[in-house]
Design a protein around this motif. Structure first.
Motif, PDB file in Angstrom:
ATOM      1  N   GLN A  31       0.829  -1.211   0.000  1.00 37.96           N
ATOM      2  CA  GLN A  31       0.000   0.000   0.000  1.00 37.96           C
ATOM      3  C   GLN A  31       0.859   1.255   0.000  1.00 37.96           C
ATOM      4  OE1 GLN A  31      -3.641  -0.019   0.010  1.00 37.96           O
ATOM      5  NE2 GLN A  31      -3.055   1.992  -0.764  1.00 37.96           N
ATOM      6  N   VAL A  32       1.926   1.259   0.783  1.00 34.28           N
ATOM      7  CA  VAL A  32       2.827   2.412   0.827  1.00 34.28           C
ATOM      8  C   VAL A  32       3.479   2.641  -0.537  1.00 34.28           C
ATOM      9  CG1 VAL A  32       4.977   3.293   1.816  1.00 34.28           C
ATOM     10  CG2 VAL A  32       3.274   2.220   3.302  1.00 34.28           C
ATOM     11  N   VAL A  41      -3.575   9.001  -2.811  1.00 30.36           N
ATOM     12  CA  VAL A  41      -4.139   8.075  -1.836  1.00 30.36           C
ATOM     13  C   VAL A  41      -5.632   7.897  -2.077  1.00 30.36           C
ATOM     14  CG1 VAL A  41      -2.417   8.448  -0.026  1.00 30.36           C
ATOM     15  CG2 VAL A  41      -4.372  10.011  -0.214  1.00 30.36           C
ATOM     16  N   VAL A  42      -6.093   8.276  -3.255  1.00 29.30           N
ATOM     17  CA  VAL A  42      -7.491   8.078  -3.620  1.00 29.30           C
ATOM     18  C   VAL A  42      -7.778   6.577  -3.689  1.00 29.30           C
ATOM     19  CG1 VAL A  42      -9.242   8.416  -5.410  1.00 29.30           C
ATOM     20  CG2 VAL A  42      -7.619  10.240  -4.892  1.00 29.30           C
ATOM     21  N   GLY A  43      -8.803   6.135  -3.016  1.00 27.83           N
ATOM     22  CA  GLY A  43      -9.136   4.716  -2.953  1.00 27.83           C
ATOM     23  C   GLY A  43      -8.720   4.074  -1.643  1.00 27.83           C
ATOM     24  N   LEU A  44      -7.818   4.751  -0.909  1.00 26.40           N
ATOM     25  CA  LEU A  44      -7.426   4.283   0.418  1.00 26.40           C
ATOM     26  C   LEU A  44      -8.282   5.021   1.438  1.00 26.40           C
ATOM     27  CD1 LEU A  44      -5.569   2.852   2.482  1.00 26.40           C
ATOM     28  CD2 LEU A  44      -3.980   4.779   2.234  1.00 26.40           C
ATOM     29  N   ASN A  45      -9.024   4.291   2.243  1.00 29.77           N
ATOM     30  CA  ASN A  45      -9.914   4.923   3.206  1.00 29.77           C
ATOM     31  C   ASN A  45      -9.118   5.488   4.377  1.00 29.77           C
ATOM     32  OD1 ASN A  45     -11.866   4.789   5.697  1.00 29.77           O
ATOM     33  ND2 ASN A  45     -13.148   4.893   3.868  1.00 29.77           N
ATOM     34  N   PHE A  46      -9.291   6.781   4.654  1.00 34.87           N
ATOM     35  CA  PHE A  46      -8.511   7.443   5.701  1.00 34.87           C
ATOM     36  C   PHE A  46      -8.908   6.970   7.094  1.00 34.87           C
ATOM     37  CE2 PHE A  46      -7.988  11.401   2.773  1.00 34.87           C
ATOM     38  CZ  PHE A  46      -7.268  10.622   1.883  1.00 34.87           C
ATOM     39  N   ASP A  47     -10.182   6.627   7.263  1.00 36.60           N
ATOM     40  CA  ASP A  47     -10.627   6.111   8.553  1.00 36.60           C
ATOM     41  C   ASP A  47      -9.873   4.829   8.895  1.00 36.60           C
ATOM     42  OD1 ASP A  47     -12.385   8.194   8.458  1.00 36.60           O
ATOM     43  OD2 ASP A  47     -14.200   6.980   8.377  1.00 36.60           O
ATOM     44  N   PHE A  48      -9.660   3.989   7.872  1.00 37.13           N
ATOM     45  CA  PHE A  48      -8.924   2.742   8.065  1.00 37.13           C
ATOM     46  C   PHE A  48      -7.528   3.027   8.629  1.00 37.13           C
ATOM     47  CE2 PHE A  48      -5.704  -0.167   6.406  1.00 37.13           C
ATOM     48  CZ  PHE A  48      -6.158  -1.390   6.897  1.00 37.13           C
ATOM     49  N   SER A 184      -4.517  -2.077  -2.118  1.00 37.55           N
ATOM     50  CA  SER A 184      -3.566  -3.124  -2.498  1.00 37.55           C
ATOM     51  C   SER A 184      -4.018  -4.503  -2.030  1.00 37.55           C
ATOM     52  CB  SER A 184      -2.184  -2.811  -1.921  1.00 37.55           C
ATOM     53  OG  SER A 184      -1.295  -3.871  -2.179  1.00 37.55           O
ATOM     54  N   ILE A 185      -4.208  -5.414  -2.980  1.00 37.60           N
ATOM     55  CA  ILE A 185      -4.582  -6.783  -2.638  1.00 37.60           C
ATOM     56  C   ILE A 185      -3.386  -7.545  -2.072  1.00 37.60           C
ATOM     57  CG2 ILE A 185      -4.052  -7.770  -4.909  1.00 37.60           C
ATOM     58  CD1 ILE A 185      -6.967  -8.718  -2.527  1.00 37.60           C
ATOM     59  N   GLY A 186      -2.163  -7.094  -2.426  1.00 33.25           N
ATOM     60  CA  GLY A 186      -0.962  -7.718  -1.870  1.00 33.25           C
ATOM     61  C   GLY A 186      -0.936  -7.611  -0.355  1.00 33.25           C
ATOM     62  N   ASN A 187      -1.369  -6.479   0.154  1.00 31.15           N
ATOM     63  CA  ASN A 187      -1.480  -6.270   1.594  1.00 31.15           C
ATOM     64  C   ASN A 187      -2.374  -7.326   2.225  1.00 31.15           C
ATOM     65  OD1 ASN A 187      -1.965  -5.180   4.194  1.00 31.15           O
ATOM     66  ND2 ASN A 187      -3.561  -3.855   3.413  1.00 31.15           N
ATOM     67  N   ILE A 188      -3.498  -7.621   1.579  1.00 29.10           N
ATOM     68  CA  ILE A 188      -4.481  -8.552   2.122  1.00 29.10           C
ATOM     69  C   ILE A 188      -3.973  -9.991   2.092  1.00 29.10           C
ATOM     70  CG2 ILE A 188      -6.799  -9.473   1.809  1.00 29.10           C
ATOM     71  CD1 ILE A 188      -6.568  -6.601   2.933  1.00 29.10           C
ATOM     72  N   LEU A 189      -3.337 -10.394   0.998  1.00 25.81           N
ATOM     73  CA  LEU A 189      -2.838 -11.766   0.890  1.00 25.81           C
ATOM     74  C   LEU A 189      -1.769 -12.044   1.951  1.00 25.81           C
ATOM     75  CD1 LEU A 189      -2.598 -12.036  -3.007  1.00 25.81           C
ATOM     76  CD2 LEU A 189      -4.386 -12.957  -1.513  1.00 25.81           C
ATOM     77  N   LEU A 190      -0.894 -11.077   2.180  1.00 28.31           N
ATOM     78  CA  LEU A 190       0.134 -11.237   3.201  1.00 28.31           C
ATOM     79  C   LEU A 190      -0.475 -11.222   4.599  1.00 28.31           C
ATOM     80  CD1 LEU A 190       2.848  -8.932   1.615  1.00 28.31           C
ATOM     81  CD2 LEU A 190       3.117 -11.380   2.070  1.00 28.31           C
ATOM     82  N   ASP A 191      -1.465 -10.364   4.796  1.00 30.45           N
ATOM     83  CA  ASP A 191      -2.135 -10.276   6.093  1.00 30.45           C
ATOM     84  C   ASP A 191      -2.833 -11.593   6.428  1.00 30.45           C
ATOM     85  OD1 ASP A 191      -2.901  -8.558   8.362  1.00 30.45           O
ATOM     86  OD2 ASP A 191      -4.935  -8.862   7.625  1.00 30.45           O
ATOM     87  N   LEU A 192      -3.444 -12.209   5.427  1.00 35.09           N
ATOM     88  CA  LEU A 192      -4.114 -13.498   5.620  1.00 35.09           C
ATOM     89  C   LEU A 192      -3.109 -14.571   6.028  1.00 35.09           C
ATOM     90  CD1 LEU A 192      -6.607 -15.331   5.402  1.00 35.09           C
ATOM     91  CD2 LEU A 192      -6.097 -15.593   2.962  1.00 35.09           C
ATOM     92  N   SER A 193      -1.977 -14.610   5.351  1.00 34.47           N
ATOM     93  CA  SER A 193      -0.942 -15.601   5.680  1.00 34.47           C
ATOM     94  C   SER A 193      -0.434 -15.406   7.103  1.00 34.47           C
ATOM     95  CB  SER A 193       0.225 -15.479   4.692  1.00 34.47           C
ATOM     96  OG  SER A 193      -0.206 -15.712   3.360  1.00 34.47           O
ATOM     97  N   GLY A 194      -0.220 -14.139   7.481  1.00 29.36           N
ATOM     98  CA  GLY A 194       0.251 -13.849   8.832  1.00 29.36           C
ATOM     99  C   GLY A 194      -0.770 -14.228   9.890  1.00 29.36           C
TER     100      GLY A 194
END
Length: 270
Positions: A31-32, A41-48, A184-194
């Motif tokens: 994501q970074v 950063v359009v598409g990245l939710n700031f609340d998140f 970023s879907i890469g963030n999610i796939l790595l987060d799932l593995s962790g």
């Protein structure tokens, strides 16, 4: 201090822990990097992002305090048993510190990159105010009676609540936009593995000790894994199943915009 009964289980515990650390730590970078490449950063939710910063700060306080403080470790053993192992590993502390740093970088990117019409919602600001007000009140209560383990349970509760809440704004944004572009879907796939590795690490300790105390003794770590896995699966469904056409069309448009006019003209002539 409690000791391990099985060397293979101990080795598995350490391997799974550092694998989770690697996956979760690396998961912040896609994501970074995406924000940096797009200068947006359009598409990245700031609340998140702001909820995530509070979540990881609370988790760092919990992990570092229970891992380094002998006084808090004594309170833990007095409550759960002198033979019970402390349910926080070195990789937990390392991950928390790294997570706070990388989330702060994401927040800095929000401040300097193109944001469109996005902003932090009043609801998110209200949630942060309530969370830190509760933490402050509980700190002064613990300062009086020295119930530090109880205070850590409050921080654990805060991080669990933030874990549950933080994903919702991004999931809703993806639903409303019918697109996962900018997320970023890469963030999610790595987060799932962790998350899966983190859960298995706790299982290794429980099997070795013949006790499941570490699950409810560190309920925050358990819920962190389960909630993260649930939302990761949701985001994967959004990205690959629910909104794939939007994603592919966006990628096609980006590739088309990157083609030089001369190359485009040559292609049209052919």
């Amino acid at each position: 201090m409690a000791s391990w009964n099985s060397v293979p289980l101990h080795v598995s515990y350490e391997v799974l822990g550092w694998f989770a650390f690697a996956c979760w730590s690396i998961s912040f970078y896609p994501q970074v990097i995406l924000n940096f490449r797009r200068k947006s950063v359009v598409g990245l939710n700031f609340d998140f992002v702001v909820l995530n910063l509070t979540k990881h700060t609370a988790y760092l306080i919990y992990n570092a305090s229970l891992y380094f403080s002998s006084a808090i470790q004594k309170q833990y053993k007095d409550k759960y048993g002198q033979k019970e192992m402390i349910p926080v590993a070195a990789n937990d502390v390392a991950f928390s510190a790294h997570a706070v740093l990388l989330t702060a970088i994401s927040l800095f990117q929000i401040a300097i990159y193109e944001r469109g019409g996005q902003r932090i919602s009043k609801i998110a600001l209200g949630i942060l105010l309530v969370a830190w007000s509760i933490a402050a009140v509980c700190f002064f209560v613990s300062l009086h009676n020295h119930h530090w383990l109880w205070l850590l349970s409050i921080f654990s509760g805060i991080q669990v609540c933030m874990t549950i809440i933080k994903y919702i704004p991004q999931a809703v944004m993806n639903f409303r936009r019918k697109s996962t572009e900018g997320w970023s879907i890469g963030n999610i796939l790595l987060d799932l593995s962790g998350g899966i590795a983190n859960y298995l690490q706790m299982v290794m300790q429980s099997v070795d000790q013949g006790s499941w105390v570490n699950f409810y003794g560190n309920i925050g770590k358990l819920l962190l894994s389960l909630v993260s896995v649930f939302f990761d699966i949701l985001f994967i469904c959004q990205h690959y199943l629910l909104y794939p056409s939007k994603r592919r069309r966006s990628e096609t448009n980006i590739e088309h915009d990157n083609v030089k006019p001369s190359d485009r003209q040559s292609s049209e002539n052919v």
